[in-house]
Scaffold this active site. Structure first.
Site, PDB file in Angstrom:
ATOM      1  N   ARG A  18       0.642  -1.409   0.160  1.00 14.00           N
ATOM      2  CA  ARG A  18      -0.214  -0.010   0.170  1.00 14.00           C
ATOM      3  C   ARG A  18       0.505   1.013   0.246  1.00 14.00           C
ATOM      4  O   ARG A  18       0.388   1.794  -0.713  1.00 14.00           O
ATOM      5  CB  ARG A  18      -1.009   0.031   1.210  1.00 14.00           C
ATOM      6  CG  ARG A  18      -2.362  -0.903   1.204  1.00 14.00           C
ATOM      7  CD  ARG A  18      -2.925  -0.200   0.043  1.00 14.00           C
ATOM      8  NE  ARG A  18      -4.316  -1.823   0.144  1.00 14.00           N
ATOM      9  CZ  ARG A  18      -4.468  -2.573  -0.839  1.00 14.00           C
ATOM     10  NH1 ARG A  18      -3.477  -2.812  -1.307  1.00 14.00           N
ATOM     11  NH2 ARG A  18      -5.322  -3.267  -0.403  1.00 14.00           N
ATOM     12  N   TYR A  56      18.822   0.224  10.102  1.00 11.38           N
ATOM     13  CA  TYR A  56      17.694   1.001  10.410  1.00 11.38           C
ATOM     14  C   TYR A  56      18.458   2.099  11.133  1.00 11.38           C
ATOM     15  O   TYR A  56      18.052   3.594  11.072  1.00 11.38           O
ATOM     16  CB  TYR A  56      17.200   0.492  11.468  1.00 11.38           C
ATOM     17  CG  TYR A  56      16.075  -0.609  11.348  1.00 11.38           C
ATOM     18  CD1 TYR A  56      15.560  -1.332  10.060  1.00 11.38           C
ATOM     19  CD2 TYR A  56      15.070  -1.003  12.379  1.00 11.38           C
ATOM     20  CE1 TYR A  56      14.925  -2.280   9.632  1.00 11.38           C
ATOM     21  CE2 TYR A  56      14.158  -1.912  12.397  1.00 11.38           C
ATOM     22  CZ  TYR A  56      14.208  -2.891  10.640  1.00 11.38           C
ATOM     23  OH  TYR A  56      13.433  -3.401  10.696  1.00 11.38           O
ATOM     24  N   LEU A  72       7.215  -0.838  11.582  1.00  5.53           N
ATOM     25  CA  LEU A  72       7.396  -1.768  12.284  1.00  5.53           C
ATOM     26  C   LEU A  72       6.535  -3.152  13.358  1.00  5.53           C
ATOM     27  O   LEU A  72       5.258  -1.970  12.876  1.00  5.53           O
ATOM     28  CB  LEU A  72       8.554  -1.436  13.298  1.00  5.53           C
ATOM     29  CG  LEU A  72       9.489  -1.059  12.391  1.00  5.53           C
ATOM     30  CD1 LEU A  72      10.344  -0.299  13.287  1.00  5.53           C
ATOM     31  CD2 LEU A  72      10.224  -2.120  11.302  1.00  5.53           C
ATOM     32  N   LYS A  95      -0.383   2.366  12.426  1.00  2.00           N
ATOM     33  CA  LYS A  95      -1.298   3.176  13.448  1.00  2.00           C
ATOM     34  C   LYS A  95      -0.948   1.142  14.291  1.00  2.00           C
ATOM     35  O   LYS A  95      -0.456   0.425  13.668  1.00  2.00           O
ATOM     36  CB  LYS A  95      -3.054   3.010  13.135  1.00  2.00           C
ATOM     37  CG  LYS A  95      -3.211   2.318  11.540  1.00  2.00           C
ATOM     38  CD  LYS A  95      -3.271   0.315  11.626  1.00  2.00           C
ATOM     39  CE  LYS A  95      -3.954  -0.331  12.947  1.00  2.00           C
ATOM     40  NZ  LYS A  95      -3.389  -2.036  12.069  1.00  2.00           N
TER      41      LYS A  95
END
Ligand SMILES: NC(=O)c1ccc[n+]([C@@H]2O[C@H](COP(=O)([O-])OP(=O)(O)OC[C@H]3O[C@@H](n4cnc5c(N)ncnc54)[C@H](OP(=O)(O)O)[C@@H]3O)[C@@H](O)[C@H]2O)c1
Length: 352
Positions: A18, A56, A72, A95
């Site tokens: 997405r 990261y 994550l 979220k």
């Protein structure tokens, strides 16, 4: 405006399906790098999206990255959002922002102190269908509002999914329950209290797999919310007023080409309002890019809403009557009877 240079922390399913395809459609944003724990995975992901591969720590140390997208597992959002903000990056975090209200408050205060944008990525908030619903309510189309009902449920997930791992912040409340809660905040306002809740818990995993919550708004409207991983797919809400009710299906996860239908029922009359399609993921990342460029004073509403949601989640968790899940159906390969009754969820998951 010049394109915001975005770094992606974690080569997740949601980033691949997405967010990154949506970001590619937004000229105000450039995906400058993707980071993974695995160099090989980062390279594959980077090749797919035509960007650089990194890890990261290097991503956060890169002065060329202005903003970070974090998808994550939920239990890692707090640590990596804090580190990103400390590194001076704006953050779009999936979220829910964190698993509890103290952690969420710490992050929102940090973002405010540093005057950085911090948004919790509920894409549905960017779909114009909900503003249309609010408009109808404000115009008194439903009369006095009595009840809001909302549900978000999906079939069982594949074994090993992060949502089944307690230590990664799994569970239905944090994954799907937050949608109806967030919708209640959107449509009924921040003055909500939890009157009761249930959570069905898979005791072998230590995570909740379904739940209900009953809320009451400051104005006395009831909200009846349902969620879970044990259901056929449902993503809808309804508002029931003194003179009419309004319902909308596919409320949280409409595909980009979907035309939402608002159905209004009165005593002797039914009406359907068909709305234009809208790509809510594109709108979400585009709005984030604009917020970064405008630097509107650190977006107090987004931070307040994240805190309000975290407080509601905590209240549901604290008050919930726990019910053991009697039919552990998580992530099985189809095996005889149970496999047929609880098929794997790929078609519906693809909508999320
Ligand atoms: N807004 C939405 O519509 C939406 C939809 C689905 C999910 N989400 C949210 O997005 C987040 C990720 O969900 P997802 O389904 O995309 O998850 P996922 O595919 O399992 O991806 C999570 C990523 O986190 C990284 N990671 C770091 N430490 C990990 C660990 N200990 N275990 C597992 N992964 C670890 C991995 O990336 P590397 O291996 O590359 O490091 C992994 O690919 C969740 O917070 C979820 O609530 C939002």
């Amino acid at each position: 405006m010049s394109a915001v240079r975005l770094g992606v922390l974690g080569c997740s399913a949601i980033a691949r399906r997405r967010t990154l395809p949506a970001a590619a459609l937004v000229p105000e944003l450039t995906t400058a790098a993707v980071a993974s724990r695995s160099p090989e995975k980062a390279r594959r992901f980077a090749a797919e999206f035509g960007t650089a591969a990194t890890d990261y720590d290097s991503l956060l140390a890169d002065p060329g990255i202005e903003a970070v997208y974090i998808s994550l597992p939920t239990a890692l959002h707090h640590e990596w959002t804090r580190r990103a903000l400390d590194a001076g990056k704006h953050v779009l975090c999936e979220k829910p922002l964190t698993e509890d209200s103290a952690k969420t408050r710490e992050l929102t205060e940090l973002a405010a102190d540093k005057e950085l944008v911090l948004r919790e990525n509920f894409a549905f908030l960017h779909h114009p269908a909900h503003s249309r619903v609010r408009e109808l309510v404000d115009q008194n189309r439903l009369g006095l509002l009595r009840t809001f009902t909302a549900a978000f449920g999906i079939p069982p997930l594949t074994a090993g999914d992060i949502r089944y791992a307690a230590e990664l912040g799994g569970g239905a409340l944090l994954d799907v329950g937050v949608y109806p809660l967030r919708a209640a905040l959107l449509l009924l306002g921040p003055d909500l209290s939890v009157a009761g809740a249930t959570l069905r818990v898979d005791e072998s995993l230590g995570v909740d797999v379904a739940g209900h919550a009953l809320l009451v708004s400051g104005g006395g409207v009831f909200a009846n919310l349902e969620f879970g991983f044990q259901h056929c797919y449902r993503s809808r809400y309804a508002l029931w007023g003194s003179s009419a009710s309004l319902s909308m299906d596919r409320a949280f996860t409409p595909p980009a080409q979907h035309q939402p239908v608002l159905r209004i029922d009165e005593q002797d009359h039914a009406e359907e309002i068909t709305l234009a399609p809208s790509h809510q993921f594109v709108s979400s990342v585009s709005a984030f890019a604009h917020a970064v460029r405008l630097r509107s004073p650190y977006e107090r509403d987004w931070l307040d809403d994240a805190n309000a949601l975290a407080a509601l989640v905590e209240s549901v968790r604290d008050q919930a009557v726990l019910v053991p899940a009697k039919d552990p159906n998580r992530g099985r390969e189809p095996d005889g009877d149970r496999g047929e009754r609880f098929p794997r969820a790929e078609p519906d998951r693809a909508l999320r």
